[in-house]
Design a protein around this motif. Structure first.
Motif, mmCIF file in Angstrom:
data_model
loop_
_atom_site.group_PDB
_atom_site.id
_atom_site.type_symbol
_atom_site.label_atom_id
_atom_site.label_comp_id
_atom_site.label_asym_id
_atom_site.label_seq_id
_atom_site.Cartn_x
_atom_site.Cartn_y
_atom_site.Cartn_z
ATOM 1 N N GLN A 170 0.845 -1.208 0.000
ATOM 2 C CA GLN A 170 0.000 0.000 0.000
ATOM 3 C C GLN A 170 0.875 1.251 0.000
ATOM 4 O O GLN A 170 1.950 1.263 0.587
ATOM 5 N N LEU A 171 0.371 2.287 -0.644
ATOM 6 C CA LEU A 171 1.031 3.598 -0.590
ATOM 7 C C LEU A 171 0.257 4.461 0.393
ATOM 8 O O LEU A 171 -0.969 4.564 0.278
ATOM 9 N N VAL A 172 0.953 5.041 1.371
ATOM 10 C CA VAL A 172 0.257 5.912 2.319
ATOM 11 C C VAL A 172 1.026 7.219 2.473
ATOM 12 O O VAL A 172 2.250 7.253 2.348
ATOM 13 N N ASP A 173 0.272 8.277 2.758
ATOM 14 C CA ASP A 173 0.906 9.569 3.042
ATOM 15 C C ASP A 173 1.066 9.698 4.544
ATOM 16 O O ASP A 173 0.125 9.427 5.298
ATOM 17 N N ILE A 174 2.263 10.089 4.951
ATOM 18 C CA ILE A 174 2.463 10.347 6.388
ATOM 19 C C ILE A 174 3.019 11.761 6.578
ATOM 20 O O ILE A 174 3.627 12.319 5.665
ATOM 21 N N ARG A 175 2.782 12.274 7.773
ATOM 22 C CA ARG A 175 3.427 13.543 8.141
ATOM 23 C C ARG A 175 4.593 13.169 9.050
ATOM 24 O O ARG A 175 4.395 12.459 10.046
ATOM 25 N N VAL A 176 5.794 13.602 8.707
ATOM 26 C CA VAL A 176 6.984 13.190 9.468
ATOM 27 C C VAL A 176 7.024 13.941 10.797
ATOM 28 O O VAL A 176 6.949 15.166 10.832
ATOM 29 N N VAL A 177 7.100 13.147 11.892
ATOM 30 C CA VAL A 177 7.146 13.784 13.211
ATOM 31 C C VAL A 177 8.511 13.611 13.885
ATOM 32 O O VAL A 177 8.842 14.314 14.821
ATOM 33 N N GLN A 178 9.275 12.676 13.380
ATOM 34 C CA GLN A 178 10.575 12.415 14.007
ATOM 35 C C GLN A 178 11.533 11.873 12.960
ATOM 36 O O GLN A 178 11.103 11.165 12.031
ATOM 37 N N ALA A 179 12.817 12.181 13.117
ATOM 38 C CA ALA A 179 13.785 11.689 12.135
ATOM 39 C C ALA A 179 15.094 11.345 12.832
ATOM 40 O O ALA A 179 15.544 12.072 13.706
ATOM 41 N N THR A 180 15.667 10.201 12.455
ATOM 42 C CA THR A 180 17.015 9.888 12.911
ATOM 43 C C THR A 180 17.849 9.777 11.638
ATOM 44 O O THR A 180 17.283 9.824 10.541
ATOM 45 N N ALA A 181 19.173 9.568 11.782
ATOM 46 C CA ALA A 181 19.991 9.474 10.570
ATOM 47 C C ALA A 181 19.512 8.323 9.705
ATOM 48 O O ALA A 181 19.569 8.370 8.482
ATOM 49 N N GLY A 182 18.984 7.276 10.339
ATOM 50 C CA GLY A 182 18.612 6.074 9.589
ATOM 51 C C GLY A 182 17.212 6.073 9.021
ATOM 52 O O GLY A 182 16.961 5.457 7.989
ATOM 53 N N GLN A 183 16.265 6.731 9.678
ATOM 54 C CA GLN A 183 14.884 6.637 9.196
ATOM 55 C C GLN A 183 14.001 7.793 9.644
ATOM 56 O O GLN A 183 14.326 8.525 10.585
ATOM 57 N N LEU A 184 12.861 7.901 8.957
ATOM 58 C CA LEU A 184 11.839 8.878 9.311
ATOM 59 C C LEU A 184 10.727 8.150 10.023
ATOM 60 O O LEU A 184 10.531 6.957 9.797
ATOM 61 N N MET A 185 9.974 8.874 10.860
ATOM 62 C CA MET A 185 8.780 8.289 11.474
ATOM 63 C C MET A 185 7.662 9.293 11.327
ATOM 64 O O MET A 185 7.894 10.504 11.499
ATOM 65 N N GLY A 186 6.474 8.795 11.018
ATOM 66 C CA GLY A 186 5.382 9.744 10.841
ATOM 67 C C GLY A 186 4.025 9.112 11.049
ATOM 68 O O GLY A 186 3.889 7.886 11.071
ATOM 69 N N THR A 187 3.035 9.972 11.227
ATOM 70 C CA THR A 187 1.664 9.493 11.414
ATOM 71 C C THR A 187 0.904 9.712 10.122
ATOM 72 O O THR A 187 1.261 10.579 9.320
ATOM 73 N N ARG A 188 -0.142 8.912 9.920
ATOM 74 C CA ARG A 188 -0.945 9.014 8.698
ATOM 75 C C ARG A 188 -1.419 10.446 8.517
ATOM 76 O O ARG A 188 -1.970 11.041 9.440
ATOM 77 N N ALA A 189 -1.231 10.969 7.313
ATOM 78 C CA ALA A 189 -1.686 12.340 7.042
ATOM 79 C C ALA A 189 -3.187 12.318 6.819
ATOM 80 O O ALA A 189 -3.731 11.349 6.290
ATOM 81 N N ALA A 190 -3.847 13.396 7.242
ATOM 82 C CA ALA A 190 -5.319 13.452 7.096
ATOM 83 C C ALA A 190 -5.678 13.561 5.612
ATOM 84 O O ALA A 190 -4.949 14.139 4.837
#
Ligand code: SF4
Length: 408
Positions: A388-408
């Motif tokens: 699946q393709l999902v849109d997220i809003r990035v809330v946190q980032a480390t050198a290795g990866q992004l983390m985000g919650t589903r965008a409205a």
């Protein structure tokens, strides 16, 4: 490339009725090898030693990959526990020999044929026609063989029909690709593949600064499907070292490609390879490499210390004159620098909305995948099915990866 070869062999074995099992339950162990550096080659030998107690007369140990081109039948002499030495891509004869050896017809139910996940690797070129002085690949993988575009399109269509959402075109140097039937080079191939119905993402690797067609960047920029990601090994930021490596370009050519790519795609993800301690690399030459990394700010830098590979021009003609301790110091200096750069660059994604192609679940059970610029991203709050393709809003980032919650 090795992962693609392993997947190709696994697909054939699964289609022939074999099943994957942990080593302790398996009848057959296959090592797919890499010899690009001495350390990789040594890992193959130590794995073969480790397998000695596992081996019984009923069990098979096979080795494939680049070590076969380098060592050939020497391997059988050095490791008597080895049953088969399989050249890259020559899997059908090997599987026929296995079939003659194992009667699996009375065993478990056959799995469905094929093995297609979210991403499907397609090898477009085998081998390499360049002669970089440090590189063993042309010796072990041979000269370039290009797969016909019609065949590639057929394979891609089938993979999409089987559920793949992303195609990854692979070659030691994809920019050298040309269709043997005259339908064009890499830009033409990418244009054809990205139009295939049902395909959501298209990636390719590895590019070469000497051969990259300017048109390819334009095709990338105009596409909704091609990922905004370039794997473009620079190897050194010093022109004299680049000449000694016989890379066929200077740093100003490399910079011009990056400038054009960023002009067309400002947020393009950039990955590169760098070797430190190449013969003749003075402190000033190393500083030039450091300056280039600071200036370009790559997202990912694959760093390696130079190790002479037997049979290469550099190994026979260029004294390995940078002491190991100094190579290590240079490596660590660039690792620290790149860590800083990667963290800084990744932080710029916080607050942005990005599209993630979900590939699976991580060890914490969270859905993860990649954004179009190649970065790994974790979807927080709720699971999403692979593919699946999902849109997220990035809330946190480390050198290795992004983390985000589903965008409205
Ligand atoms: Fe090796 Fe890449 Fe150079 Fe080919 S282009 S010789 S694979 S480093």
């Amino acid at each position: 490339m090795n992962l693609a070869d392993s997947e190709g062999l696994a697909r054939k074995l699964l289609a022939a009725g074999y099943v994957e099992e942990p080593l302790e339950r398996a009848d057959i162990a296959i090592l797919n090898s890499c010899v690009v550096r001495q350390a990789s080659e040594d890992r193959v030998y130590s794995k073969l030693h480790e397998l000695r107690p596992w081996k019984t007369p009923e069990r098979t140990i096979a080795v494939t990959g680049c070590i076969v081109g380098k060592e050939g039948d020497n391997l059988r002499r050095r490791f008597p526990q080895l049953d088969a030495v399989v050249p890259i891509g020559e899997y059908d004869g090997f599987i026929a020999d296995l079939d003659a050896r194992y009667d699996w017809s009375a065993g478990e139910a056959l799995p469905a044929a094929g093995r297609t996940g979210v991403s499907h690797f397609v090898r477009i070129i085998q081998g390499c026609d360049h002669n970089c002085t440090f590189c063993i690949v042309p010796r072990v993988r041979g000269r370039e063989k290009h797969v016909a575009m019609s065949e590639l399109l057929l394979e891609c269509r089938q993979a999409i029909a089987d559920g793949a959402r992303e195609i990854v075109l692979l070659g030691q140097n994809v920019d050298d690709y040309h269709d043997p039937d005259g339908r064009g080079g890499m830009a033409a191939l990418v244009r054809e593949v990205e139009r295939l119905p049902g395909l959501r993402r298209l990636r390719f690797m590895t590019s070469h600064p000497q051969d990259l067609e300017p048109e390819l960047l334009e095709v990338m920029a105009a596409s909704e499907v091609v990922c905004r990601e370039l794997q473009l090994p620079v190897q050194s930021g010093d022109d004299l070292i680049l000449r000694r490596m016989a890379r066929g370009y200077q740093t100003r050519h490399y910079r011009a490609i990056i400038d054009r790519a960023r002009q067309l795609m400002p947020d393009i993800g950039l990955a590169t390879d760098v070797i430190v301690g190449f013969p003749g690399e003075t402190d000033e030459a190393f500083r030039n490499t450091r300056r280039l990394l600071e200036e370009i700010e790559f997202d990912v830098v694959h760093l390696a210390m130079y190790s002479p590979r037997p049979g290469t021009y550099a190994a026979s003609k260029m004294p390995d004159d940078v002491p190991e301790a100094e190579k290590l110091r240079r490596l660590n200096e660039l690792l620290a620098l790149q860590k800083e750069i990667a963290a800084r660059k990744t932080a710029r994604w916080v607050g942005r909305q990005v599209e993630v192609l979900v590939e699976g679940r991580d060890e914490l059970g969270r859905s993860y995948g990649r954004i179009r610029q190649g970065k790994r991203a974790v979807v927080l709050g709720g699971t999403v099915e692979p593919g699946q393709l999902v849109d997220i809003r990035v809330v946190q980032a480390t050198a290795g990866q992004l983390m985000g919650t589903r965008a409205a």
